[in-house]
Design an enzyme around this catalytic site. Structure first.
Site, PDB file in Angstrom:
ATOM      1  N   CYS A 116       0.814  -1.221   0.000  1.00 39.60           N
ATOM      2  CA  CYS A 116       0.000   0.000   0.000  1.00 39.60           C
ATOM      3  C   CYS A 116       0.846   1.269   0.000  1.00 39.60           C
ATOM      4  O   CYS A 116       0.309   2.370  -0.138  1.00 39.60           O
ATOM      5  CB  CYS A 116      -0.942  -0.006   1.191  1.00 39.60           C
ATOM      6  SG  CYS A 116      -2.002  -1.444   1.188  1.00 39.60           S
ATOM      7  N   HIS A 258      -3.379   6.817   2.333  1.00 38.82           N
ATOM      8  CA  HIS A 258      -3.802   5.504   1.849  1.00 38.82           C
ATOM      9  C   HIS A 258      -5.141   5.188   2.509  1.00 38.82           C
ATOM     10  O   HIS A 258      -5.294   5.320   3.733  1.00 38.82           O
ATOM     11  CB  HIS A 258      -2.735   4.458   2.206  1.00 38.82           C
ATOM     12  CG  HIS A 258      -3.230   3.063   2.045  1.00 38.82           C
ATOM     13  ND1 HIS A 258      -3.868   2.644   0.902  1.00 38.82           N
ATOM     14  CD2 HIS A 258      -3.220   1.993   2.886  1.00 38.82           C
ATOM     15  CE1 HIS A 258      -4.217   1.380   1.043  1.00 38.82           C
ATOM     16  NE2 HIS A 258      -3.846   0.971   2.230  1.00 38.82           N
ATOM     17  N   ASN A 288     -10.208  -0.572   0.575  1.00 37.93           N
ATOM     18  CA  ASN A 288      -8.749  -0.418   0.483  1.00 37.93           C
ATOM     19  C   ASN A 288      -8.283  -1.016  -0.844  1.00 37.93           C
ATOM     20  O   ASN A 288      -8.306  -2.233  -1.021  1.00 37.93           O
ATOM     21  CB  ASN A 288      -8.129  -1.150   1.686  1.00 37.93           C
ATOM     22  CG  ASN A 288      -6.607  -1.175   1.666  1.00 37.93           C
ATOM     23  OD1 ASN A 288      -5.983  -0.857   0.658  1.00 37.93           O
ATOM     24  ND2 ASN A 288      -6.015  -1.573   2.780  1.00 37.93           N
TER      25      ASN A 288
HETATM   26  N1  ACO Z   1     -17.604  -8.450  11.130  1.00 39.42           N
HETATM   27  C1  ACO Z   1     -17.966  -8.640  12.417  1.00 39.42           C
HETATM   28  N2  ACO Z   1     -17.069  -8.868  13.395  1.00 39.42           N
HETATM   29  C2  ACO Z   1     -15.781  -8.913  13.047  1.00 39.42           C
HETATM   30  C3  ACO Z   1     -15.340  -8.718  11.736  1.00 39.42           C
HETATM   31  C4  ACO Z   1     -16.303  -8.489  10.742  1.00 39.42           C
HETATM   32  N3  ACO Z   1     -15.995  -8.280   9.454  1.00 39.42           N
HETATM   33  N4  ACO Z   1     -13.990  -8.807  11.704  1.00 39.42           N
HETATM   34  C5  ACO Z   1     -13.582  -9.030  12.950  1.00 39.42           C
HETATM   35  N5  ACO Z   1     -14.666  -9.093  13.761  1.00 39.42           N
HETATM   36  C6  ACO Z   1     -14.706  -9.309  15.207  1.00 39.42           C
HETATM   37  C7  ACO Z   1     -13.454  -9.986  15.719  1.00 39.42           C
HETATM   38  O1  ACO Z   1     -13.587 -11.387  15.575  1.00 39.42           O
HETATM   39  C8  ACO Z   1     -13.434  -9.536  17.146  1.00 39.42           C
HETATM   40  O2  ACO Z   1     -14.333 -10.333  17.883  1.00 39.42           O
HETATM   41  P1  ACO Z   1     -13.957 -10.827  19.369  1.00 39.42           P
HETATM   42  O3  ACO Z   1     -13.809  -9.542  20.163  1.00 39.42           O
HETATM   43  O4  ACO Z   1     -15.126 -11.659  19.736  1.00 39.42           O
HETATM   44  O5  ACO Z   1     -12.669 -11.558  19.213  1.00 39.42           O
HETATM   45  C9  ACO Z   1     -14.015  -8.127  17.109  1.00 39.42           C
HETATM   46  O6  ACO Z   1     -14.722  -8.048  15.850  1.00 39.42           O
HETATM   47  C10 ACO Z   1     -12.965  -7.043  17.164  1.00 39.42           C
HETATM   48  O7  ACO Z   1     -11.910  -7.378  16.265  1.00 39.42           O
HETATM   49  P2  ACO Z   1     -10.654  -6.438  16.074  1.00 39.42           P
HETATM   50  O8  ACO Z   1      -9.731  -7.080  15.096  1.00 39.42           O
HETATM   51  O9  ACO Z   1     -10.109  -6.056  17.411  1.00 39.42           O
HETATM   52  O10 ACO Z   1     -11.357  -5.183  15.428  1.00 39.42           O
HETATM   53  P3  ACO Z   1     -10.753  -3.755  15.153  1.00 39.42           P
HETATM   54  O11 ACO Z   1     -11.572  -2.740  15.822  1.00 39.42           O
HETATM   55  O12 ACO Z   1      -9.252  -3.729  15.369  1.00 39.42           O
HETATM   56  O13 ACO Z   1     -11.007  -3.596  13.587  1.00 39.42           O
HETATM   57  C11 ACO Z   1      -9.775  -3.744  11.529  1.00 39.42           C
HETATM   58  C12 ACO Z   1     -10.402  -4.509  12.688  1.00 39.42           C
HETATM   59  C13 ACO Z   1     -10.879  -3.000  10.811  1.00 39.42           C
HETATM   60  C14 ACO Z   1      -9.119  -4.735  10.579  1.00 39.42           C
HETATM   61  C15 ACO Z   1      -8.732  -2.734  12.074  1.00 39.42           C
HETATM   62  O14 ACO Z   1      -7.869  -3.401  12.983  1.00 39.42           O
HETATM   63  C16 ACO Z   1      -7.901  -2.125  10.992  1.00 39.42           C
HETATM   64  O15 ACO Z   1      -8.386  -1.361  10.177  1.00 39.42           O
HETATM   65  N6  ACO Z   1      -6.590  -2.417  10.988  1.00 39.42           N
HETATM   66  C17 ACO Z   1      -5.696  -1.833  10.016  1.00 39.42           C
HETATM   67  C18 ACO Z   1      -5.763  -2.503   8.694  1.00 39.42           C
HETATM   68  C19 ACO Z   1      -4.959  -1.704   7.686  1.00 39.42           C
HETATM   69  O16 ACO Z   1      -4.827  -0.505   7.818  1.00 39.42           O
HETATM   70  N7  ACO Z   1      -4.388  -2.293   6.699  1.00 39.42           N
HETATM   71  C20 ACO Z   1      -3.608  -1.412   5.816  1.00 39.42           C
HETATM   72  C21 ACO Z   1      -2.639  -2.038   5.099  1.00 39.42           C
HETATM   73  S1  ACO Z   1      -3.311  -3.061   3.870  1.00 39.42           S
HETATM   74  C22 ACO Z   1      -2.004  -3.462   2.828  1.00 39.42           C
HETATM   75  O17 ACO Z   1      -0.888  -3.043   2.996  1.00 39.42           O
HETATM   76  C23 ACO Z   1      -2.319  -4.432   1.723  1.00 39.42           C
END
Ligand code: ACO
Length: 333
Positions: A116, A258, A288
């Site tokens: 990214c 990004h 993304n």
């Molecule tokens: N729908 C419903 N629930 C979900 C989903 C979903 N799609 N995905 C995860 N959950 C659940 C998890 O299982 C977890 O449940 P639990 O508490 O029972 O274990 C809960 O939701 C919270 O999960 P987290 O992973 O802690 O959620 P978070 O608030 O961190 O959001 C996310 C996840 C959106 C992926 C976030 O961490 C994020 O945006 N991270 C950065 C990703 C990024 O920026 N990538 C960029 C680079 S990409 C590249 O380089 C190709």
């Protein structure tokens, strides 16, 4: 050194996104998720996905065509094409195919992979060729089709990604150098946080000669780690690029990050004290799109008339590697 070659202007942009769309509600039929969860945690509403017969090269060439036309050039004028992608149609590279699709027969073309961060890294790479006077007219493309590499049964990643391509034209400029500052980093220690990695099965060719043949495995990500990394490092890298440009954050007209997560964009803008109206966001529509996200957002904002000639843009890419970088530039000539 060619006198014209020492300075840079970014003179055109273009983008291309597939017409097929998958909404959050559609995804809730594939995995255990909901529109509410996806919107509140990420800001994403829909994403555009390439059809089986659409290649990365097709999207990249369409984006480049728009950028070349806006710059008032023809494909024959282009000296160099840099295609930032992590999802080439061919592991040997897809940039030469883009050159052929464009009819840019005078251009040398190569791929660059930095996930990214790819677009920012490619823009800076293009600038080096122009600053040394080697090339005058360079097309920089960010294009990815991550839908091919997402595990569509993994709700923690499949809701995030979409496909597309964006491009800019960088040219030698007799007046001002409009790439005002940049900064780039890599940290392989955090490589495990985000992967699309090759896995080979040991295969014996003859006694004592063992090779590993296999394929790439779907994307895995530690979302929380990547989130923490982005919120900590992105404001820092933008501040460093601004320092190199001898500018303060007040000078920024537009922040184009990004497009990974609305919460990351909000946190970065807040840390830098940049008001929300200066933050360009379109991830609600596209998700993304990896290396494509910054140039797609740029292209839309330019074509909507939001970004005007002379505006100062701070852009920052971050992602797998881990890699991150920022480029501060003045739009247009
Ligand atoms: N729908 C419903 N629930 C979900 C989903 C979903 N799609 N995905 C995860 N959950 C659940 C998890 O299982 C977890 O449940 P639990 O508490 O029972 O274990 C809960 O939701 C919270 O999960 P987290 O992973 O802690 O959620 P978070 O608030 O961190 O959001 C996310 C996840 C959106 C992926 C976030 O961490 C994020 O945006 N991270 C950065 C990703 C990024 O920026 N990538 C960029 C680079 S990409 C590249 O380089 C190709």
């Amino acid at each position: 050194m060619n006198e014209l070659g020492a300075k840079i202007a970014i003179t055109g942009c273009g983008s291309s996104t597939p017409t097929q769309v998958i909404t959050n509600d559609d995804l809730s039929h594939l995995v255990d998720t909901s529109d509410e969860w996806i919107r509140t945690r990420t800001g994403i509403g829909r994403r555009h996905l390439a059809s089986a017969d659409t290649s990365v090269s097709d999207l990249a060439a369409q984006a480049a065509q728009g950028a070349i036309a806006m710059a008032g050039l023809t494909p024959q004028d282009i000296d160099l094409i840099i295609l930032a992608t992590s999802t080439p149609d061919d592991l040997f590279g897809s940039a030469a195919k883009v050159q052929q699709l464009l009819g840019a027969s005078n251009a040398v073309a190569f791929d660059l992979t930095a996930a990214c961060s790819g677009f920012v890294f490619a823009l800076v790479t293009a600038a080096q060729f122009i600053r040394t006077g080697v090339y005058q007219r360079v097309v920089v493309i960010g294009a990815d089709v991550l839908s091919r590499w997402v595990d569509w049964s993994d709700r923690s990643t499949c809701v995030l990604f979409g496909d597309g391509a964006g491009a800019v034209v960088c040219q030698g400029n007799p007046n001002e150098d409009r790439l005002l500052g940049f900064e780039m980093y890599s940290d392989g220690q955090q490589h495990h946080s985000l992967n699309l990695s090759y896995q080979g099965q040991p295969t014996t060719l003859k006694e004592g000669v063992l090779i590993g043949q296999g394929t790439y495995q779907p994307i895995t990500m530690n979302g929380r780690e990547v989130y923490r990394f982005a919120v900590a490092k992105v404001p820092e890298v933008i501040e460093k690029a601004l320092f190199r440009a001898n500018l303060s954050t007040d000078a920024i007209d537009w922040l184009i990050l990004h497009q990974a997560n609305q919460r990351i964009m909000d946190a970065v803008a807040q840390r830098l004290n940049i008001p929300p109206e200066k933050v360009i966001a379109n991830l609600g529509e596209y998700g993304n799109t990896s290396a494509a996200s910054i140039p797609i957002a740029l292209d839309e904002a330019v074509r909507e008339g939001k970004i005007k000639t002379g505006d100062i843009i701070a852009s920052s890419g971050f992602g797998a590697g881990l890699t991150w970088g920022a480029a501060v530039f003045r739009w247009g000539i």
